[in-house]
Write a protein that holds these residues in place. Structure first.
Motif, mmCIF file in Angstrom:
data_model
loop_
_atom_site.group_PDB
_atom_site.id
_atom_site.type_symbol
_atom_site.label_atom_id
_atom_site.label_comp_id
_atom_site.label_asym_id
_atom_site.label_seq_id
_atom_site.Cartn_x
_atom_site.Cartn_y
_atom_site.Cartn_z
ATOM 1 N N THR A 37 0.854 -1.245 0.029
ATOM 2 C CA THR A 37 0.070 0.109 0.109
ATOM 3 C C THR A 37 0.864 1.291 0.101
ATOM 4 O OG1 THR A 37 -0.057 -0.062 2.438
ATOM 5 C CG2 THR A 37 -1.836 -1.098 1.265
ATOM 6 N N SER A 38 1.827 1.356 -1.007
ATOM 7 C CA SER A 38 2.696 2.689 -0.717
ATOM 8 C C SER A 38 2.242 3.514 -1.456
ATOM 9 C CB SER A 38 4.054 2.069 -1.733
ATOM 10 O OG SER A 38 3.716 1.619 -3.126
ATOM 11 N N GLY A 39 1.002 3.298 -2.207
ATOM 12 C CA GLY A 39 0.179 4.793 -2.492
ATOM 13 C C GLY A 39 -0.942 4.308 -2.886
ATOM 14 N N ALA A 40 -1.767 5.506 -2.792
ATOM 15 C CA ALA A 40 -3.277 5.160 -3.052
ATOM 16 C C ALA A 40 -3.907 4.488 -4.275
ATOM 17 C CB ALA A 40 -3.933 6.734 -3.403
ATOM 18 N N GLY A 41 -2.851 4.601 -5.300
ATOM 19 C CA GLY A 41 -3.308 3.754 -6.512
ATOM 20 C C GLY A 41 -2.929 2.488 -6.498
ATOM 21 N N SER A 42 -2.041 1.929 -5.533
ATOM 22 C CA SER A 42 -1.951 0.536 -5.387
ATOM 23 C C SER A 42 -2.652 0.037 -4.353
ATOM 24 C CB SER A 42 -0.344 0.349 -5.063
ATOM 25 O OG SER A 42 -0.192 1.070 -3.501
ATOM 26 N N ASN A 43 -3.570 -0.864 -4.759
ATOM 27 C CA ASN A 43 -4.819 -1.477 -3.950
ATOM 28 C C ASN A 43 -5.500 -0.481 -2.784
ATOM 29 O OD1 ASN A 43 -5.955 -3.219 -2.291
ATOM 30 N ND2 ASN A 43 -4.601 -4.519 -2.075
ATOM 31 N N PRO A 44 -6.306 0.417 -3.419
ATOM 32 C CA PRO A 44 -6.866 1.350 -2.698
ATOM 33 C C PRO A 44 -7.835 0.860 -1.709
ATOM 34 C CG PRO A 44 -7.410 1.811 -5.278
ATOM 35 C CD PRO A 44 -6.603 0.353 -4.858
ATOM 36 N N ALA A 45 -8.360 -0.225 -1.724
ATOM 37 C CA ALA A 45 -9.366 -0.883 -0.531
ATOM 38 C C ALA A 45 -8.341 -1.084 0.583
ATOM 39 C CB ALA A 45 -9.977 -2.193 -0.895
ATOM 40 N N ALA A 46 -7.050 -1.872 0.390
ATOM 41 C CA ALA A 46 -6.015 -2.076 1.466
ATOM 42 C C ALA A 46 -5.621 -0.908 1.743
ATOM 43 C CB ALA A 46 -5.054 -2.914 0.793
ATOM 44 N N VAL A 47 -5.445 0.180 1.153
ATOM 45 C CA VAL A 47 -4.679 1.433 1.812
ATOM 46 C C VAL A 47 -5.876 2.063 2.768
ATOM 47 C CG1 VAL A 47 -4.462 3.973 1.235
ATOM 48 C CG2 VAL A 47 -3.432 2.174 -0.310
ATOM 49 N N SER A 48 -7.128 1.988 2.338
ATOM 50 C CA SER A 48 -8.317 2.408 3.078
ATOM 51 C C SER A 48 -8.299 1.778 4.491
ATOM 52 C CB SER A 48 -9.365 2.510 2.472
ATOM 53 O OG SER A 48 -10.721 2.960 3.402
ATOM 54 N N ILE A 49 -8.302 0.333 4.366
ATOM 55 C CA ILE A 49 -8.310 -0.346 5.619
ATOM 56 C C ILE A 49 -7.003 -0.223 6.563
ATOM 57 C CG2 ILE A 49 -8.400 -2.785 6.387
ATOM 58 C CD1 ILE A 49 -9.936 -3.555 4.080
ATOM 59 N N ALA A 50 -6.048 -0.114 5.990
ATOM 60 C CA ALA A 50 -4.733 -0.080 6.805
ATOM 61 C C ALA A 50 -4.913 1.288 7.352
ATOM 62 C CB ALA A 50 -3.647 -0.045 5.768
ATOM 63 N N ASP A 51 -5.203 2.329 6.856
ATOM 64 C CA ASP A 51 -5.306 3.795 7.272
ATOM 65 C C ASP A 51 -6.264 3.704 8.534
ATOM 66 O OD1 ASP A 51 -3.355 4.488 5.614
ATOM 67 O OD2 ASP A 51 -4.759 5.774 4.419
ATOM 68 N N GLY A 52 -7.521 3.174 8.554
ATOM 69 C CA GLY A 52 -8.256 2.961 9.380
ATOM 70 C C GLY A 52 -7.969 2.269 10.696
ATOM 71 N N LEU A 53 -7.149 1.144 10.521
ATOM 72 C CA LEU A 53 -6.401 0.432 11.381
ATOM 73 C C LEU A 53 -5.568 1.381 12.059
ATOM 74 C CD1 LEU A 53 -6.155 -3.120 9.823
ATOM 75 C CD2 LEU A 53 -7.927 -2.622 11.697
ATOM 76 N N GLY A 54 -4.725 2.064 11.348
ATOM 77 C CA GLY A 54 -3.944 2.937 11.848
ATOM 78 C C GLY A 54 -4.344 4.158 12.940
ATOM 79 N N VAL A 55 -5.521 4.534 12.657
ATOM 80 C CA VAL A 55 -6.317 5.530 13.367
ATOM 81 C C VAL A 55 -6.766 4.718 14.813
ATOM 82 C CG1 VAL A 55 -8.317 6.874 13.644
ATOM 83 C CG2 VAL A 55 -7.405 7.009 11.528
ATOM 84 N N ASN A 56 -7.236 3.526 14.598
ATOM 85 C CA ASN A 56 -7.612 2.881 15.839
ATOM 86 C C ASN A 56 -6.231 2.836 16.672
ATOM 87 O OD1 ASN A 56 -9.619 0.950 13.764
ATOM 88 N ND2 ASN A 56 -10.189 2.630 14.969
ATOM 89 N N ILE A 57 -5.353 2.249 16.048
ATOM 90 C CA ILE A 57 -3.836 1.850 16.890
ATOM 91 C C ILE A 57 -3.430 2.914 17.544
ATOM 92 C CG2 ILE A 57 -1.629 1.282 16.815
ATOM 93 C CD1 ILE A 57 -2.419 -0.783 14.310
ATOM 94 N N ALA A 58 -3.591 4.241 16.801
ATOM 95 C CA ALA A 58 -3.122 5.432 17.641
ATOM 96 C C ALA A 58 -3.780 5.928 18.630
ATOM 97 C CB ALA A 58 -2.898 6.706 16.351
ATOM 98 N N ALA A 59 -5.319 5.787 18.585
ATOM 99 C CA ALA A 59 -5.970 5.987 19.549
ATOM 100 C C ALA A 59 -6.059 5.243 20.735
ATOM 101 C CB ALA A 59 -7.624 6.177 19.187
ATOM 102 N N LEU A 60 -5.847 3.879 20.533
ATOM 103 C CA LEU A 60 -5.532 2.902 21.518
ATOM 104 C C LEU A 60 -4.266 3.089 22.474
ATOM 105 C CD1 LEU A 60 -6.833 -0.254 19.782
ATOM 106 C CD2 LEU A 60 -7.754 0.897 21.913
ATOM 107 N N THR A 61 -3.002 3.476 21.475
ATOM 108 C CA THR A 61 -1.926 3.753 22.090
ATOM 109 C C THR A 61 -1.779 4.812 23.023
ATOM 110 O OG1 THR A 61 -0.580 2.915 20.113
ATOM 111 C CG2 THR A 61 0.523 4.163 21.586
#
Length: 272
Positions: A37-61
């Motif tokens: 997921t190095s860019g929005a054009g490379s697997n956009p769905a995976a980018v969206s999921i990874a970014d969403g998980l990143g928000v959850n991880i940051a909040a939990l941390t």
């Protein structure tokens, strides 16, 4: 069939080579970043999921850190109250001695001086004990905010440590100036010991709750990080295999393009 107007073979070869080079570039990017997921054009769905998980991880941390800070405040208060308990035990010994009625005036005065010193020290502990620059003993509740980054995933834990002084423990008016006064002071000291013990129990329960919350959050962080890795981490073995494949296809594509160009030159030779 040879054509002088359009070299279809050349166009096909160019398109295939361009597609291969794009795939090769994407593969090289995955290898260099370790991510799919190095860019929005490379697997956009995976980018969206990874970014969403990143928000959850940051909040939990941060929530885990909030819980740890809350535990720090409460443990500081607990340690201070343990000191107060020791001081009250000393006060009990002194008051018991003063209540005997067999002491001289000078002896009673000396015991009362020690007693008043203990009360002053208790008040000082209450006013000077702090955590990160803030007073630990306060009537304002200690509020710890915990969230996983979602709308329904937020909770708030509040604990009121309360103020601490000889006055709040109802000891400010007691003296050991006489046997009767000392007996009255003993009853007040006993009540103060019970009050401090209750505060220690309440603080201990809150520490256990926040420690459990922090443990749950850290487990969630671990699980979400693993999920994020599954979504965005490149499979190095597969990616290296793909790179080898695309390198071969690039070389054969360039050879095919060269051959297509040669075929076009053959048309020109027929006209010479």
């Amino acid at each position: 069939m040879l054509s002088a107007l359009n070299n279809i073979s050349q166009l096909v070869a160019e398109n295939a080579l361009s597609s291969t080079q794009a795939s090769l570039q994407s593969t090289l990017t995955e290898l260099s970043t370790g991510l799919t997921t190095s860019g929005a054009g490379s697997n956009p769905a995976a980018v969206s999921i990874a970014d969403g998980l990143g928000v959850n991880i940051a909040a939990l941390t941060q929530s885990s850190q909030n819980a740890s800070n809350g535990v720090g405040v409460l443990q500081t208060a607990s340690g201070a109250l343990s000191q107060v308990t020791s001081l009250l035990n000393q006060a009990t010994t002194i008051a018991s001695e003063a209540a005997s009625g067999s002491l001289s005036t000078a002896q009673s005065t000396a015991l009362n001086t020690q007693f008043q010193s203990i009360l002053t020290e208790i008040t000082q502990i209450g006013s000077t004990t702090n955590f990160n620059g803030s007073s630990v003993f306060s009537a304002t509740p200690l509020t710890v905010y915990l969230t996983d980054g979602t709308t329904g995933g937020a909770t708030t834990t509040s604990t009121t440590v309360g103020t601490l002084s000889a006055t709040t423990l109802s000891l400010n008016s007691d003296t050991l100036s006489s046997s009767t006064a000392a007996q009255t002071a003993l009853a007040a000291i006993s009540a103060a010991v019970a009050t401090v013990a209750a505060s220690l129990g309440s603080i201990g329960a809150s520490v256990n709750q926040l420690t459990a919350d922090s443990s749950v959050e850290n487990t969630e962080i671990t699980n979400l990080t693993a999920a994020q890795n599954n979504v965005q981490d490149a499979d190095i073995g597969t990616t290296v295999s793909q790179m080898t494949e695309y390198n071969v296809l690039e070389q054969t594509g360039m050879a095919a393009l060269s051959q297509a160009n040669s075929a076009q030159q053959n048309v020109l030779k027929l006209l010479q």
